[in-house]
Design a protein around this motif. Structure first.
Motif, PDB file in Angstrom:
ATOM      1  N   ASP A 173      36.083 -28.885  34.441  1.00  0.00           N
ATOM      2  CA  ASP A 173      35.775 -28.131  35.660  1.00  0.00           C
ATOM      3  C   ASP A 173      36.163 -28.919  36.903  1.00  0.00           C
ATOM      4  O   ASP A 173      36.718 -28.358  37.851  1.00  0.00           O
ATOM      5  N   ILE A 174      35.903 -30.208  36.905  1.00  0.00           N
ATOM      6  CA  ILE A 174      36.306 -31.068  38.021  1.00  0.00           C
ATOM      7  C   ILE A 174      37.828 -31.050  38.182  1.00  0.00           C
ATOM      8  O   ILE A 174      38.353 -30.922  39.286  1.00  0.00           O
ATOM      9  N   ALA A 175      38.522 -31.189  37.061  1.00  0.00           N
ATOM     10  CA  ALA A 175      39.993 -31.226  37.105  1.00  0.00           C
ATOM     11  C   ALA A 175      40.573 -29.925  37.644  1.00  0.00           C
ATOM     12  O   ALA A 175      41.411 -29.931  38.556  1.00  0.00           O
ATOM     13  N   ASP A 202      45.316 -24.200  33.970  1.00  0.00           N
ATOM     14  CA  ASP A 202      44.183 -23.854  34.833  1.00  0.00           C
ATOM     15  C   ASP A 202      43.736 -22.408  34.644  1.00  0.00           C
ATOM     16  O   ASP A 202      42.544 -22.120  34.614  1.00  0.00           O
ATOM     17  N   ARG A 203      44.657 -21.489  34.480  1.00  0.00           N
ATOM     18  CA  ARG A 203      44.290 -20.074  34.348  1.00  0.00           C
ATOM     19  C   ARG A 203      43.638 -19.766  32.995  1.00  0.00           C
ATOM     20  O   ARG A 203      43.094 -18.677  32.790  1.00  0.00           O
ATOM     21  N   GLU A 204      43.705 -20.720  32.056  1.00  0.00           N
ATOM     22  CA  GLU A 204      43.104 -20.514  30.743  1.00  0.00           C
ATOM     23  C   GLU A 204      41.661 -21.043  30.670  1.00  0.00           C
ATOM     24  O   GLU A 204      40.961 -20.775  29.700  1.00  0.00           O
ATOM     25  N   TRP A 205      41.257 -21.769  31.690  1.00  0.00           N
ATOM     26  CA  TRP A 205      39.930 -22.388  31.669  1.00  0.00           C
ATOM     27  C   TRP A 205      38.845 -21.375  32.001  1.00  0.00           C
ATOM     28  O   TRP A 205      38.922 -20.666  32.986  1.00  0.00           O
ATOM     29  N   ARG A 206      37.832 -21.349  31.164  1.00  0.00           N
ATOM     30  CA  ARG A 206      36.670 -20.489  31.383  1.00  0.00           C
ATOM     31  C   ARG A 206      35.452 -21.388  31.457  1.00  0.00           C
ATOM     32  O   ARG A 206      34.958 -21.851  30.429  1.00  0.00           O
ATOM     33  N   TYR A 207      34.973 -21.628  32.645  1.00  0.00           N
ATOM     34  CA  TYR A 207      33.875 -22.571  32.845  1.00  0.00           C
ATOM     35  C   TYR A 207      32.539 -21.848  32.756  1.00  0.00           C
ATOM     36  O   TYR A 207      32.302 -20.897  33.470  1.00  0.00           O
ATOM     37  N   ASP A 208      31.640 -22.319  31.846  1.00  0.00           N
ATOM     38  CA  ASP A 208      30.361 -21.638  31.697  1.00  0.00           C
ATOM     39  C   ASP A 208      29.173 -22.592  31.546  1.00  0.00           C
ATOM     40  O   ASP A 208      28.065 -22.160  31.251  1.00  0.00           O
ATOM     41  N   ALA A 209      29.385 -23.890  31.757  1.00  0.00           N
ATOM     42  CA  ALA A 209      28.265 -24.833  31.640  1.00  0.00           C
ATOM     43  C   ALA A 209      27.578 -25.015  32.981  1.00  0.00           C
ATOM     44  O   ALA A 209      28.128 -24.667  34.023  1.00  0.00           O
ATOM     45  N   LYS A 210      26.378 -25.540  32.929  1.00  0.00           N
ATOM     46  CA  LYS A 210      25.619 -25.772  34.155  1.00  0.00           C
ATOM     47  C   LYS A 210      25.920 -27.185  34.656  1.00  0.00           C
ATOM     48  O   LYS A 210      25.368 -28.153  34.153  1.00  0.00           O
ATOM     49  N   LEU A 261      29.473 -34.931  24.287  1.00  0.00           N
ATOM     50  CA  LEU A 261      30.893 -34.864  24.648  1.00  0.00           C
ATOM     51  C   LEU A 261      31.278 -33.469  25.121  1.00  0.00           C
ATOM     52  O   LEU A 261      32.084 -33.329  26.041  1.00  0.00           O
ATOM     53  N   THR A 262      30.708 -32.454  24.503  1.00  0.00           N
ATOM     54  CA  THR A 262      30.992 -31.090  24.953  1.00  0.00           C
ATOM     55  C   THR A 262      30.582 -30.928  26.411  1.00  0.00           C
ATOM     56  O   THR A 262      31.343 -30.401  27.229  1.00  0.00           O
ATOM     57  N   GLU A 263      29.397 -31.412  26.767  1.00  0.00           N
ATOM     58  CA  GLU A 263      28.931 -31.318  28.157  1.00  0.00           C
ATOM     59  C   GLU A 263      29.797 -32.140  29.102  1.00  0.00           C
ATOM     60  O   GLU A 263      30.189 -31.675  30.175  1.00  0.00           O
ATOM     61  N   ALA A 264      30.087 -33.385  28.707  1.00  0.00           N
ATOM     62  CA  ALA A 264      30.856 -34.273  29.580  1.00  0.00           C
ATOM     63  C   ALA A 264      32.274 -33.763  29.787  1.00  0.00           C
ATOM     64  O   ALA A 264      32.790 -33.768  30.916  1.00  0.00           O
ATOM     65  N   LEU A 265      32.920 -33.302  28.716  1.00  0.00           N
ATOM     66  CA  LEU A 265      34.290 -32.803  28.839  1.00  0.00           C
ATOM     67  C   LEU A 265      34.330 -31.475  29.596  1.00  0.00           C
ATOM     68  O   LEU A 265      35.247 -31.231  30.372  1.00  0.00           O
TER      69      LEU A 265
END
Length: 199
Positions: A122-124, A179-187, A113-117
């Motif tokens: 990131d898509i959103a 949006d400005r709070e999102w920190r995307y770090d997954a592959k 779920l962590t990966e999927a969310l």
């Protein structure tokens, strides 16, 4: 909104559109009482699940408010369908989106779920340019609460005893993020064209 290239690959999952053949796998978790309280509409019987899968098969694009993107969570190893993650475009003017999810309990706690969310967030934010994303979860679902906080979401509302579910009062929590709070770090990467799955 621009079209999204799917399937999407994470470290351990492939997120792809639903297919007609997914009914049996979805039935295995959708009909469980522990999952029933979290799904949008009752799916107690196989025909109910077939209708839901039919709806999710059509949820492949976001073109207008009210549209939903639904993706099946597929394990890379054995290609088993373990759950679902959905993004609903709820408001165009304010740029609002809602994420919903369900997973078979036997696959909970493995990081899926962590990966999927993470991929869906990131898509959103980065693909569909959603301004604010929110998630609803049951107040007794400690795993979901922990996950929302892990993803950096903020608890914005707690609706106490707001609905009855099978004779019990429901506690609903609303988590949100800008949006400005999102920190995307997954592959998360697009799969090569040769590996794409056609529904």
């Amino acid at each position: 909104m621009s079209s999204l290239r799917v399937p999407i690959e994470t470290d351990h999952l492939i997120l792809r559109p639903f297919e007609r053949a997914d009914c049996d796998a979805v039935t295995r978790y959708h009909t469980l009482p522990s999952v029933q309280r979290y799904v949008e509409r009752p799916t107690r019987y196989a025909e109910d699940v077939a209708a839901v899968v039919g709806t999710m098969r059509r949820q492949t694009e976001l073109h207008r408010p009210g549209d939903t993107l639904s993706l099946a969570m597929i394990q890379k190893g054995d290609r088993a369908l373990v759950g679902q993650v959905c993004l609903k475009w709820s408001d165009a003017t304010a740029g609002q989106g809602e994420v919903r999810f369900a997973i078979h309990p036997t696959h909970s706690g493995k990081g899926y779920l962590t990966e999927a969310l993470t991929a869906m967030f990131d898509i959103a934010f980065n693909h569909f340019r959603v301004h604010r994303l929110f998630v609803r979860c049951d107040g007794r679902s400690h795993h979901s609460i922990k996950l929302m906080r892990k993803l950096g979401m903020r608890l914005e509302a707690h609706y106490r005893e707001h609905a009855l579910f099978q004779g019990e009062w429901d506690e609903e929590l609303h988590f949100a993020m800008l949006d400005r709070e999102w920190r995307y770090d997954a592959k998360v990467v697009d799969m090569p064209v040769r590996e794409r799955v056609v529904a």
